[in-house]
Design a protein around this motif. Structure first.
Motif, mmCIF file in Angstrom:
data_model
loop_
_atom_site.group_PDB
_atom_site.id
_atom_site.type_symbol
_atom_site.label_atom_id
_atom_site.label_comp_id
_atom_site.label_asym_id
_atom_site.label_seq_id
_atom_site.Cartn_x
_atom_site.Cartn_y
_atom_site.Cartn_z
ATOM 1 N N LEU A 100 0.829 -1.203 0.000
ATOM 2 C CA LEU A 100 0.000 0.000 0.000
ATOM 3 C C LEU A 100 0.868 1.260 0.000
ATOM 4 N N ARG A 101 1.957 1.224 0.762
ATOM 5 C CA ARG A 101 2.864 2.383 0.754
ATOM 6 C C ARG A 101 3.442 2.614 -0.639
ATOM 7 N N ILE A 102 3.871 1.554 -1.291
ATOM 8 C CA ILE A 102 4.428 1.690 -2.640
ATOM 9 C C ILE A 102 3.368 2.196 -3.604
ATOM 10 N N ALA A 103 2.141 1.669 -3.491
ATOM 11 C CA ALA A 103 1.054 2.075 -4.392
ATOM 12 C C ALA A 103 0.757 3.561 -4.268
ATOM 13 N N VAL A 104 0.747 4.071 -3.039
ATOM 14 C CA VAL A 104 0.495 5.502 -2.825
ATOM 15 C C VAL A 104 1.677 6.326 -3.316
ATOM 16 N N ASP A 105 2.898 5.837 -3.082
ATOM 17 C CA ASP A 105 4.083 6.581 -3.527
ATOM 18 C C ASP A 105 4.169 6.653 -5.049
ATOM 19 N N VAL A 106 3.658 5.641 -5.737
ATOM 20 C CA VAL A 106 3.588 5.722 -7.204
ATOM 21 C C VAL A 106 2.734 6.914 -7.617
ATOM 22 N N ASN A 140 4.237 14.413 -9.259
ATOM 23 C CA ASN A 140 5.437 15.219 -8.994
ATOM 24 C C ASN A 140 5.517 15.688 -7.543
ATOM 25 N N LEU A 141 5.002 14.865 -6.623
ATOM 26 C CA LEU A 141 5.074 15.193 -5.201
ATOM 27 C C LEU A 141 6.248 14.472 -4.536
ATOM 28 N N MET A 142 6.905 13.606 -5.283
ATOM 29 C CA MET A 142 8.168 13.014 -4.862
ATOM 30 C C MET A 142 8.887 12.597 -6.145
ATOM 31 N N PRO A 143 10.205 12.621 -6.154
ATOM 32 C CA PRO A 143 10.933 12.238 -7.376
ATOM 33 C C PRO A 143 10.716 10.763 -7.713
ATOM 34 N N ALA A 144 10.456 10.472 -8.972
ATOM 35 C CA ALA A 144 10.309 9.082 -9.387
ATOM 36 C C ALA A 144 11.581 8.298 -9.102
ATOM 37 N N SER A 145 12.727 8.971 -9.233
ATOM 38 C CA SER A 145 14.002 8.298 -8.971
ATOM 39 C C SER A 145 14.102 7.859 -7.512
ATOM 40 N N ALA A 146 13.532 8.663 -6.611
ATOM 41 C CA ALA A 146 13.559 8.308 -5.187
ATOM 42 C C ALA A 146 12.722 7.061 -4.933
ATOM 43 N N LEU A 147 11.558 6.976 -5.599
ATOM 44 C CA LEU A 147 10.717 5.796 -5.446
ATOM 45 C C LEU A 147 11.420 4.559 -5.976
ATOM 46 N N LEU A 148 11.989 4.659 -7.170
ATOM 47 C CA LEU A 148 12.652 3.499 -7.774
ATOM 48 C C LEU A 148 13.869 3.077 -6.969
ATOM 49 N N ASP A 149 14.594 4.043 -6.422
ATOM 50 C CA ASP A 149 15.744 3.722 -5.577
ATOM 51 C C ASP A 149 15.289 3.019 -4.301
#
Length: 385
Positions: free
Chosen positions: A264-270, A276-285
């Motif tokens: 659920l955390r990952i789904a919301v972070d996607v 553009n509320l968090m960098p996509a690179s940060a999520l993938l990292d």
């Protein structure tokens, strides 16, 4: 009582014993037999489900405990019993701890005692399946009405919920995690706290602070609903940091809660990255570390691209057409935002048509407050005609 409630499978390596069961029990129950564990597993796969499975312990090739372990892995609702002449304590302990049996009976077993045990096992099966129907159908339908009302009252938040639910489903499918009612329900209700949390005019700000507040508030709102304890725990823990466990088995509630909260955390972070509320690179990292790094990175990368689908998951072609609102059917998906003549958002793109949603659109169209036609999509497998 359903048809399946009287279906019983007797397993033994001696044909004459199985013949005796057919003579004594065949008129009262829908009785099938299998010679040995391997044959029994085949019968369960081909002709299941069964309310009760009764097995001998000492069988060549696959003993009773080994059979029970394999059978229960595939048939968790079934009541399992062991009927054996090998009545030592070690056998009983193995059968209970590894096979999770309902009853352990000694040979020879009086017919009246066996029938009494079978009736008790059938009642246990009925209780288990009734609980599953309650959770899947009754409670699930109630939650669906709640989320539909949420989408109607706040279209932007409803759109976000749809995206989060889709992301959780995609993560489960990509990782090989079985579809689980707890995960879909937690995704549907994960942002419920935003109806209470103060966010100004933007429920989709999705800052870490607001998401944590939303998770805690949503859990408080839902905690008094019966049978929702695990869903509430997933929602409350959805902002926890941590990696997915190596083992994605959902048999134990504690493990299922942890897995559900991480997904659920990952789904919301996607969704945060898409907005553009968090960098996509940060999520993938963040997701590439841990035991499931490679598949998680691939799934998240696909979700971040938001590529439109032209086929369903089973290869069915997705149709996309401009239809009159009077022709809408349940299951169709809106492919555009629905706005009033004064540009007020009524329903966001991505919502799936439900009875309540269609009735609302028809009322607005009748009052000439929205266009009479809307672009929708649906799978050809689900014929809307």
């Amino acid at each position: 009582m359903s048809h399946n409630d009287r279906r019983i499978l007797m397993v033994d390596d001696e044909p004459n014993i199985l013949d005796g069961f057919r003579r004594s029990l065949g008129r009262k129950y829908e009785l099938l037999t299998a010679i040995g564990g391997a044959a029994a597993l085949a019968v369960m796969a081909e002709k299941g489900p069964f309310a009760v499975v009764v097995t001998d312990m000492q069988m060549p090739g696959m003993n009773g405990v080994q059979f029970l372990e394999a059978a229960r892995e595939r048939n968790k609702d079934t009541s399992f019993m062991m009927l054996t002449g090998n009545a030592d304590q070690g056998t009983a302990v193995q059968a209970i701890n590894r096979g999770h049996i309902f009853r352990f009976l000694n040979k020879p077993c009086a017919p009246e005692l066996l029938e009494e045990a079978l009736e008790a096992a059938i009642r246990q099966y009925q209780l288990v399946t009734a609980e599953r129907v309650l959770l899947r159908d009754t409670l699930g339908s109630s939650i669906r009405v709640l989320t539909e009302a949420l989408a109607l009252s706040d279209p932007a938040l409803g759109e976000l919920v749809i995206s989060v639910r889709h992301n959780v489903s995609a993560l489960c499918e990509g990782l090989g995690v079985p579809a689980d009612w707890r995960f879909s329900m937690a995704a549907s209700l994960s942002l419920l706290g935003f109806v209470v949390v103060e966010t100004g005019d933007d429920h989709t700000a999705l800052s870490d602070e607001k998401l944590l507040e939303c998770a805690e508030c949503g859990a408080r709102l839902l905690r008094l609903i019966p049978r929702m304890e695990q869903v509430v725990a997933i929602i409350k823990r959805q902002r926890e940091a941590g990696e997915l466990p190596q083992d994605l088995c959902l048999d134990q509630p504690a493990a299922a809660i942890t897995i559900g909260a991480r997904l659920l955390r990952i789904a919301v972070d996607v969704e945060r990255a898409c907005r553009n509320l968090m960098p996509a690179s940060a999520l993938l990292d963040q997701v590439r570390h841990g035991p499931h790094g490679a598949p998680l990175s691939a799934i998240c990368g696909s979700l971040l691209s938001k590529a439109p689908k032209t086929t369903g998951g089973d290869g069915q072609v997705i149709r996309r057409e401009l239809l009159n609102i009077s022709s809408l059917h349940e299951g169709m998906q809106l492919e555009e935002d629905i706005r009033t003549t004064d540009q007020k958002l009524i329903l966001a793109k991505g919502n799936h048509c439900t009875t309540a949603l269609i009735e609302r659109l028809r009322a607005f169209a009748k009052a000439e407050r929205i266009p009479s036609e809307v672009t929708v999509s649906w799978s050809e497998k689900t014929n809307p005609a």
